[in-house]
Write a protein that holds these residues in place. Structure first.
Motif, PDB file in Angstrom:
ATOM      1  N   LEU A 182       0.820  -1.212   0.000  1.00 39.86           N
ATOM      2  CA  LEU A 182       0.000   0.000   0.000  1.00 39.86           C
ATOM      3  C   LEU A 182       0.858   1.268   0.000  1.00 39.86           C
ATOM      4  O   LEU A 182       0.432   2.302   0.505  1.00 39.86           O
ATOM      5  N   THR A 183       2.057   1.174  -0.562  1.00 43.45           N
ATOM      6  CA  THR A 183       2.977   2.314  -0.515  1.00 43.45           C
ATOM      7  C   THR A 183       2.354   3.587  -1.072  1.00 43.45           C
ATOM      8  O   THR A 183       2.534   4.670  -0.522  1.00 43.45           O
ATOM      9  N   ASP A 184       1.612   3.487  -2.161  1.00 44.92           N
ATOM     10  CA  ASP A 184       1.040   4.694  -2.787  1.00 44.92           C
ATOM     11  C   ASP A 184      -0.452   4.832  -2.529  1.00 44.92           C
ATOM     12  O   ASP A 184      -1.113   5.666  -3.146  1.00 44.92           O
ATOM     13  N   GLU A 185      -0.999   4.033  -1.622  1.00 40.98           N
ATOM     14  CA  GLU A 185      -2.434   4.063  -1.380  1.00 40.98           C
ATOM     15  C   GLU A 185      -2.771   5.014  -0.237  1.00 40.98           C
ATOM     16  O   GLU A 185      -2.116   4.996   0.807  1.00 40.98           O
ATOM     17  N   THR A 186      -3.749   5.859  -0.441  1.00 45.44           N
ATOM     18  CA  THR A 186      -4.158   6.807   0.599  1.00 45.44           C
ATOM     19  C   THR A 186      -5.611   6.615   1.017  1.00 45.44           C
ATOM     20  O   THR A 186      -6.045   7.206   1.995  1.00 45.44           O
ATOM     21  N   GLU A 187      -6.357   5.802   0.281  1.00 47.75           N
ATOM     22  CA  GLU A 187      -7.779   5.634   0.543  1.00 47.75           C
ATOM     23  C   GLU A 187      -8.049   4.234   1.098  1.00 47.75           C
ATOM     24  O   GLU A 187      -7.928   3.239   0.386  1.00 47.75           O
ATOM     25  N   PRO A 188      -8.445   4.122   2.382  1.00 48.24           N
ATOM     26  CA  PRO A 188      -8.679   2.801   2.974  1.00 48.24           C
ATOM     27  C   PRO A 188      -9.703   1.964   2.225  1.00 48.24           C
ATOM     28  O   PRO A 188      -9.558   0.738   2.128  1.00 48.24           O
ATOM     29  N   ALA A 189     -10.735   2.586   1.676  1.00 48.72           N
ATOM     30  CA  ALA A 189     -11.800   1.839   0.992  1.00 48.72           C
ATOM     31  C   ALA A 189     -11.258   1.049  -0.194  1.00 48.72           C
ATOM     32  O   ALA A 189     -11.728  -0.062  -0.485  1.00 48.72           O
ATOM     33  N   ASN A 190     -10.262   1.594  -0.888  1.00 50.00           N
ATOM     34  CA  ASN A 190      -9.677   0.872  -2.030  1.00 50.00           C
ATOM     35  C   ASN A 190      -8.988  -0.406  -1.573  1.00 50.00           C
ATOM     36  O   ASN A 190      -9.043  -1.438  -2.253  1.00 50.00           O
ATOM     37  N   SER A 191      -8.325  -0.340  -0.427  1.00 50.22           N
ATOM     38  CA  SER A 191      -7.634  -1.509   0.105  1.00 50.22           C
ATOM     39  C   SER A 191      -8.631  -2.586   0.516  1.00 50.22           C
ATOM     40  O   SER A 191      -8.425  -3.776   0.249  1.00 50.22           O
ATOM     41  N   VAL A 192      -9.709  -2.171   1.159  1.00 46.33           N
ATOM     42  CA  VAL A 192     -10.739  -3.123   1.566  1.00 46.33           C
ATOM     43  C   VAL A 192     -11.337  -3.805   0.346  1.00 46.33           C
ATOM     44  O   VAL A 192     -11.509  -5.032   0.309  1.00 46.33           O
ATOM     45  N   ARG A 193     -11.626  -3.013  -0.686  1.00 44.12           N
ATOM     46  CA  ARG A 193     -12.236  -3.558  -1.907  1.00 44.12           C
ATOM     47  C   ARG A 193     -11.311  -4.597  -2.549  1.00 44.12           C
ATOM     48  O   ARG A 193     -11.762  -5.665  -2.982  1.00 44.12           O
ATOM     49  N   MET A 194     -10.019  -4.300  -2.591  1.00 41.93           N
ATOM     50  CA  MET A 194      -9.070  -5.216  -3.228  1.00 41.93           C
ATOM     51  C   MET A 194      -8.992  -6.542  -2.466  1.00 41.93           C
ATOM     52  O   MET A 194      -9.054  -7.616  -3.068  1.00 41.93           O
ATOM     53  N   LEU A 195      -8.896  -6.486  -1.151  1.00 44.18           N
ATOM     54  CA  LEU A 195      -8.761  -7.718  -0.390  1.00 44.18           C
ATOM     55  C   LEU A 195     -10.051  -8.539  -0.393  1.00 44.18           C
ATOM     56  O   LEU A 195     -10.010  -9.766  -0.360  1.00 44.18           O
ATOM     57  N   ARG A 196     -11.176  -7.862  -0.466  1.00 42.15           N
ATOM     58  CA  ARG A 196     -12.436  -8.598  -0.526  1.00 42.15           C
ATOM     59  C   ARG A 196     -12.555  -9.384  -1.833  1.00 42.15           C
ATOM     60  O   ARG A 196     -13.195 -10.438  -1.876  1.00 42.15           O
ATOM     61  N   GLN A 197     -11.926  -8.887  -2.890  1.00 39.02           N
ATOM     62  CA  GLN A 197     -11.945  -9.617  -4.159  1.00 39.02           C
ATOM     63  C   GLN A 197     -11.257 -10.966  -4.032  1.00 39.02           C
ATOM     64  O   GLN A 197     -11.560 -11.894  -4.785  1.00 39.02           O
ATOM     65  N   TYR A 198     -10.311 -11.064  -3.091  1.00 39.58           N
ATOM     66  CA  TYR A 198      -9.597 -12.325  -2.876  1.00 39.58           C
ATOM     67  C   TYR A 198     -10.226 -13.155  -1.754  1.00 39.58           C
ATOM     68  O   TYR A 198      -9.707 -14.210  -1.408  1.00 39.58           O
ATOM     69  N   SER A 199     -11.311 -12.673  -1.187  1.00 43.83           N
ATOM     70  CA  SER A 199     -12.031 -13.395  -0.128  1.00 43.83           C
ATOM     71  C   SER A 199     -11.114 -13.786   1.029  1.00 43.83           C
ATOM     72  O   SER A 199     -11.107 -14.931   1.486  1.00 43.83           O
ATOM     73  N   VAL A 200     -10.328 -12.825   1.511  1.00 45.61           N
ATOM     74  CA  VAL A 200      -9.454 -13.121   2.642  1.00 45.61           C
ATOM     75  C   VAL A 200     -10.281 -13.397   3.890  1.00 45.61           C
ATOM     76  O   VAL A 200     -11.364 -12.832   4.076  1.00 45.61           O
ATOM     77  N   ASP A 201      -9.787 -14.278   4.728  1.00 40.41           N
ATOM     78  CA  ASP A 201     -10.470 -14.573   5.985  1.00 40.41           C
ATOM     79  C   ASP A 201     -10.187 -13.522   7.047  1.00 40.41           C
ATOM     80  O   ASP A 201     -10.980 -13.335   7.971  1.00 40.41           O
ATOM     81  N   ALA A 202      -9.036 -12.868   6.941  1.00 40.07           N
ATOM     82  CA  ALA A 202      -8.648 -11.844   7.909  1.00 40.07           C
ATOM     83  C   ALA A 202      -7.536 -11.001   7.290  1.00 40.07           C
ATOM     84  O   ALA A 202      -7.002 -11.334   6.229  1.00 40.07           O
ATOM     85  N   ALA A 203      -7.193  -9.901   7.966  1.00 41.14           N
ATOM     86  CA  ALA A 203      -6.129  -9.016   7.480  1.00 41.14           C
ATOM     87  C   ALA A 203      -5.217  -8.632   8.641  1.00 41.14           C
ATOM     88  O   ALA A 203      -5.665  -8.484   9.784  1.00 41.14           O
ATOM     89  N   ILE A 204      -3.934  -8.498   8.327  1.00 39.31           N
ATOM     90  CA  ILE A 204      -2.948  -7.967   9.271  1.00 39.31           C
ATOM     91  C   ILE A 204      -2.364  -6.715   8.648  1.00 39.31           C
ATOM     92  O   ILE A 204      -1.756  -6.776   7.570  1.00 39.31           O
ATOM     93  N   VAL A 205      -2.570  -5.569   9.272  1.00 34.58           N
ATOM     94  CA  VAL A 205      -1.967  -4.321   8.820  1.00 34.58           C
ATOM     95  C   VAL A 205      -0.643  -4.182   9.563  1.00 34.58           C
ATOM     96  O   VAL A 205      -0.613  -3.860  10.750  1.00 34.58           O
ATOM     97  N   ALA A 206       0.460  -4.489   8.882  1.00 34.09           N
ATOM     98  CA  ALA A 206       1.786  -4.507   9.510  1.00 34.09           C
ATOM     99  C   ALA A 206       2.501  -3.204   9.186  1.00 34.09           C
ATOM    100  O   ALA A 206       3.344  -3.140   8.285  1.00 34.09           O
ATOM    101  N   SER A 207       2.165  -2.158   9.912  1.00 34.12           N
ATOM    102  CA  SER A 207       2.732  -0.845   9.607  1.00 34.12           C
ATOM    103  C   SER A 207       2.587   0.087  10.799  1.00 34.12           C
ATOM    104  O   SER A 207       1.542   0.100  11.457  1.00 34.12           O
TER     105      SER A 207
END
Length: 332
Positions: free
Chosen positions: A98-123
């Motif tokens: 997410l180096t160039d990402e500033t909008e959280p909604a875009n990140s959520v949308r992308m991960l939902r496309q892969y049907s992740v069971d959970a997320a770890i924000v390591a930052s």
């Protein structure tokens, strides 16, 4: 030709559903049937299709592993440990930059496309709104290296950055530095500002000290070097807390270019204790962040959330300690 579930069932003399249950965690299957299926699978070289089994279980076992600071070498260590810890527990990491990402909604949308069971924000530099966006979208999330809070909105695992700032200031004062400086990461990073706050709280107890502060544009070697070169062009402090090891290593490079000896002419203390800081050519005095324990606790929380998605958010904060090497003068 690839071996199929049907082939295993035929060789084992059982139904296809029995084979499926054998390779589905928690499914009911007799010991006798399991033995026959496992023997046939081994003989045929069969491995269950993870994607196919996810259609049955509703779980992909994919865990989004999210960060935004890939130019900092510490994250090579972080991702090495995270990926192995997840894989050891039968989970599959999906690394997201997410180096160039500033909008959280875009990140959520992308991960939902892969049907992740959970997320770890390591930052420590992504704002808390990123982790909260996943939580609000119904994705179980842990914010690793996030900002500690008494009542967190999401699970947080990390260190007390304010206390680390205090710890660094105490080390500089104890070693007799009278002109002290904070060289932090980007000002929009909560970690940089919390470390600065702790540093200032401690040095303000000593009114005889001369104190300065500055912020680099990124947590990177180049940013640390550039900021120290700028400071050396004026009247630098005689001891600095650099808010990250990679900033410290950049600062050490600038000192050596000016013919200055780290520890003797200008002291440097960093934070993280990453592998590079232990190299003989660097030998950085630093504050150890217990990364292995932080990662283990983060994966523990992921597993617990998968079992209980309504689990109340908590903060797990680990203590740090100073690692004595060669870039500060000895204590008197």
């Amino acid at each position: 030709m690839s071996v199929t579930l049907k082939d295993v069932a035929a060789l084992a003399g059982v139904s296809r559903s029995a084979v499926s249950r054998t390779f589905t965690e928690g499914a009911s299957v007799s010991a006798k049937t399991r033995s026959k299926v496992e023997k046939a699978a081994k003989e045929l070289g069969y491995s269950p299709n993870a994607l196919a089994s996810s259609l049955t279980t509703g779980r992909t076992k994919l865990i989004g592993l999210i960060s935004n600071n890939f130019h900092n070498p510490i994250f090579l260590e972080v991702f090495d440990q995270f990926t192995r810890a997840l894989q050891d527990r039968g989970l599959r990491p999906l690394i997201v930059n997410l180096t160039d990402e500033t909008e959280p909604a875009n990140s959520v949308r992308m991960l939902r496309q892969y049907s992740v069971d959970a997320a770890i924000v390591a930052s420590s530099t992504l704002p808390p709104s990123f982790a909260k966006a996943f939580h609000d979208a119904g994705v179980p999330v842990v914010h690793t290296f996030g900002r500690s809070a008494t009542s967190p909105e999401v699970h947080v695992v990390g260190i007390d950055n304010v206390e680390c700032g205090r710890m660094a200031a105490r080390e500089l004062v104890a070693r007799g530095y009278r002109r002290v400086g904070y060289l932090g990461g980007p000002q929009d990073a909560t970690s940089a500002m919390d470390r600065y706050r702790g540093f200032m709280e401690e040095v303000e107890k000593h009114p005889d000290l001369k104190v300065s502060h500055s912020f680099a544009g990124a947590y990177s070697f180049e940013a640390g070097r550039a900021e120290m070169l700028r400071l050396l062009a004026d009247t630098p402090a005689d001891g600095y807390f650099c808010g990250d090891d990679i900033l410290s290593i950049g600062a050490l490079s600038a000192l050596r270019d000016h013919g200055l000896e780290p520890g003797k002419d200008i002291g440097i203390i960093g934070l993280n204790d990453m592998e590079m800081s232990r190299w003989e050519s660097i030998d950085l005095t630093t504050i150890h962040q217990p990364i292995k324990q932080i990662i283990t606790a983060s994966v523990d929380l992921v597993e617990e959330m998968l079992k209980d998605p309504e689990r109340y958010p908590e903060a797990r904060i680990f203590p740090c300690r100073v690692i004595e090497r060669g870039t500060l003068r000895p204590r008197p």
